[in-house]
Design an enzyme around this catalytic site. Sequence first.
Site, PDB file in Angstrom:
ATOM      1  N   ARG A 283      23.798   7.908 -39.553  1.00  0.00           N
ATOM      2  CA  ARG A 283      23.097   6.729 -40.058  1.00  0.00           C
ATOM      3  C   ARG A 283      24.140   5.785 -40.648  1.00  0.00           C
ATOM      4  O   ARG A 283      24.730   6.063 -41.685  1.00  0.00           O
ATOM      5  CB  ARG A 283      22.078   7.172 -41.119  1.00  0.00           C
ATOM      6  CG  ARG A 283      21.623   6.082 -42.038  1.00  0.00           C
ATOM      7  CD  ARG A 283      20.332   6.419 -42.745  1.00  0.00           C
ATOM      8  NE  ARG A 283      20.392   7.471 -43.747  1.00  0.00           N
ATOM      9  CZ  ARG A 283      21.001   7.378 -44.935  1.00  0.00           C
ATOM     10  NH1 ARG A 283      21.673   6.284 -45.257  1.00  0.00           N
ATOM     11  NH2 ARG A 283      20.949   8.369 -45.793  1.00  0.00           N
ATOM     12  N   HIS A 287      19.649   4.444 -46.259  1.00  0.00           N
ATOM     13  CA  HIS A 287      18.356   5.021 -45.828  1.00  0.00           C
ATOM     14  C   HIS A 287      17.328   3.921 -45.541  1.00  0.00           C
ATOM     15  O   HIS A 287      16.660   3.913 -44.510  1.00  0.00           O
ATOM     16  CB  HIS A 287      17.852   5.960 -46.929  1.00  0.00           C
ATOM     17  CG  HIS A 287      16.492   6.496 -46.689  1.00  0.00           C
ATOM     18  ND1 HIS A 287      16.219   7.408 -45.695  1.00  0.00           N
ATOM     19  CD2 HIS A 287      15.299   6.231 -47.299  1.00  0.00           C
ATOM     20  CE1 HIS A 287      14.920   7.692 -45.704  1.00  0.00           C
ATOM     21  NE2 HIS A 287      14.350   6.991 -46.660  1.00  0.00           N
ATOM     22  N   TYR A 296      26.451   7.947 -52.956  1.00  0.00           N
ATOM     23  CA  TYR A 296      26.495   9.364 -52.573  1.00  0.00           C
ATOM     24  C   TYR A 296      27.343   9.658 -51.328  1.00  0.00           C
ATOM     25  O   TYR A 296      27.520  10.807 -50.973  1.00  0.00           O
ATOM     26  CB  TYR A 296      25.073   9.928 -52.389  1.00  0.00           C
ATOM     27  CG  TYR A 296      24.210   9.185 -51.374  1.00  0.00           C
ATOM     28  CD1 TYR A 296      24.335   9.416 -50.002  1.00  0.00           C
ATOM     29  CD2 TYR A 296      23.273   8.246 -51.799  1.00  0.00           C
ATOM     30  CE1 TYR A 296      23.538   8.747 -49.087  1.00  0.00           C
ATOM     31  CE2 TYR A 296      22.476   7.559 -50.891  1.00  0.00           C
ATOM     32  CZ  TYR A 296      22.611   7.817 -49.541  1.00  0.00           C
ATOM     33  OH  TYR A 296      21.847   7.148 -48.631  1.00  0.00           O
TER      34      TYR A 296
HETATM   35  C1  LIG Z   1       6.197  15.174 -46.460  1.00  0.00           C
HETATM   36  C2  LIG Z   1       7.211  14.233 -47.083  1.00  0.00           C
HETATM   37  N1  LIG Z   1       7.992  14.662 -48.086  1.00  0.00           N
HETATM   38  C3  LIG Z   1       8.886  13.822 -48.647  1.00  0.00           C
HETATM   39  C4  LIG Z   1       8.999  12.527 -48.212  1.00  0.00           C
HETATM   40  C5  LIG Z   1      10.000  11.585 -48.879  1.00  0.00           C
HETATM   41  N2  LIG Z   1      11.082  11.239 -47.936  1.00  0.00           N
HETATM   42  C6  LIG Z   1      11.081  10.074 -47.260  1.00  0.00           C
HETATM   43  S1  LIG Z   1      12.371   9.937 -46.230  1.00  0.00           S
HETATM   44  C7  LIG Z   1      13.009  11.431 -46.702  1.00  0.00           C
HETATM   45  C8  LIG Z   1      14.276  11.960 -46.084  1.00  0.00           C
HETATM   46  C9  LIG Z   1      14.109  12.213 -44.624  1.00  0.00           C
HETATM   47  O1  LIG Z   1      15.325  12.547 -44.031  1.00  0.00           O
HETATM   48  P1  LIG Z   1      15.451  12.878 -42.492  1.00  0.00           P
HETATM   49  O2  LIG Z   1      14.315  13.729 -42.041  1.00  0.00           O
HETATM   50  O3  LIG Z   1      16.811  13.409 -42.252  1.00  0.00           O
HETATM   51  O4  LIG Z   1      15.238  11.488 -41.762  1.00  0.00           O
HETATM   52  P2  LIG Z   1      16.074  10.136 -41.832  1.00  0.00           P
HETATM   53  O5  LIG Z   1      15.442   9.280 -42.908  1.00  0.00           O
HETATM   54  O6  LIG Z   1      17.491  10.473 -42.120  1.00  0.00           O
HETATM   55  O7  LIG Z   1      15.888   9.512 -40.493  1.00  0.00           O
HETATM   56  C10 LIG Z   1      12.184  12.020 -47.670  1.00  0.00           C
HETATM   57  C11 LIG Z   1      12.448  13.328 -48.302  1.00  0.00           C
HETATM   58  C12 LIG Z   1       8.155  12.117 -47.141  1.00  0.00           C
HETATM   59  N3  LIG Z   1       8.225  10.898 -46.614  1.00  0.00           N
HETATM   60  N4  LIG Z   1       7.288  12.993 -46.601  1.00  0.00           N
END
Ligand SMILES: Cc1ncc(C[n+]2csc(CCOP(=O)(O)OP(=O)(O)O)c2C)c(N)n1
Length: 385
Positions: A283, A287, A296
């Site tokens: 990425r 985020h 971080y």
């Molecule tokens: C069920 C759930 N738990 C927590 C969150 C909060 N949350 C939003 S994005 C994220 C990180 C996701 O990381 P990843 O799966 O690696 O996807 P990326 O954003 O890097 O594409 C979290 C924990 C959420 N959206 N849904």
Amino acid sequence: MERTNGPRAVPRTTRLAPPEVVADPPLPSSRPVTLVDHDGTRVSDSSFSPPPPETLGALFRAMVIGRRFDLQASTLARQGRLAVYPSSMGQEACQVGGVLALSDHDWLFPTYRDSVAAVTHGIGPVEVLTLLRGNWHCGYDPHAHRCAPQCTPLATNASHAVGLTYAARRKRGEEGSTATTAALVLMGDGATSEGEAHEAYNYAAMWNAPVVFLVQNNHWAISVPVSKQSKAPTLAHKGVGYGMNAYHVDGNDAAAVYSTVAHALREARAGGGPALIEARTYRMEPHTNADPAHRYRDQGEVDYWRSRDPIERLETLLRAEGHLDDEVRARIDTDAELLADTLRQRMADDDELDPADLFANVYATPTPLLQAQRQRVARVGKVRR
Ligand SMILES: Cc1ncc(C[n+]2csc(CCOP(=O)(O)OP(=O)(O)O)c2C)c(N)n1
């Protein structure tokens, strides 16, 4: 006299059979499948053939257009025209490689990160961004586009895809159609730690559902690195645990992502079971536009991955092999600018959005809590669509 201690004597006929000899499942290699190296040279792979030049050209074009769309969407978020935007800059090989491998009968299950995938799937850019503008609906007709709404709760799209393909198989039996509906689920590395991901993997394997889970390992789940999420040697190993086909692929190599996903979808449609593909990518942006990524992660890490840009890599190969020149590149850039212009214009011209609409279709009789929320939102007033 009957024995009271120790194991009971088992009658001969019910003794356990000797353990069945099962074949060792193929483990994903620690070396990702790569067909085009980061310097743009071809790499041979014994299991996957590279796509033909016209497919490589289509992958390149879709990545350039996708990146322009992504940049424009990030700008719109900075201008306050979008509530938020999670950029997928740097992940274009996954966004585009997976989608172009789908057939007309298949479905796409994207997340909030996968707007470029949705645009590549043929959905209008304004429609793709509708949800991120704060509208109550997803902006497009999921059935018409065979694309589920972009999913914000992590991993719920994985279960939906298993359910949809299972239902489609039952319906196919009833309706006598012969085509198999397969699904491509896009998910992040962090999502593979969610309980719902594991339920989806388990049911997909048990039901032999034609689903391909493409895990875009972009190394970060917001501020949590993948090393703090998983002890598995690769995320693809998680698929093996459920009895799925599993592959580990260079996620910045569009040719490798396309070939692996196309292979896994073919296998799944032919009854060979679901697959989990880990695509290792990065990425490049925070985020979302609201995330201070410099707090971080190191700039050095970002620079390392910048030198592995998926678009430059394929461009080098296509030019070296005579399938791309300045004229073709300029035409693609013009189309990308046109898309960005239209997007900007539509965002400026479209009607204002009433955030109170968010509450309109939830309950026939709204709860007191929702009513209070609605009143609070109403005080903020209308926002531009
Ligand atoms: C069920 C759930 N738990 C927590 C969150 C909060 N949350 C939003 S994005 C994220 C990180 C996701 O990381 P990843 O799966 O690696 O996807 P990326 O954003 O890097 O594409 C979290 C924990 C959420 N959206 N849904």
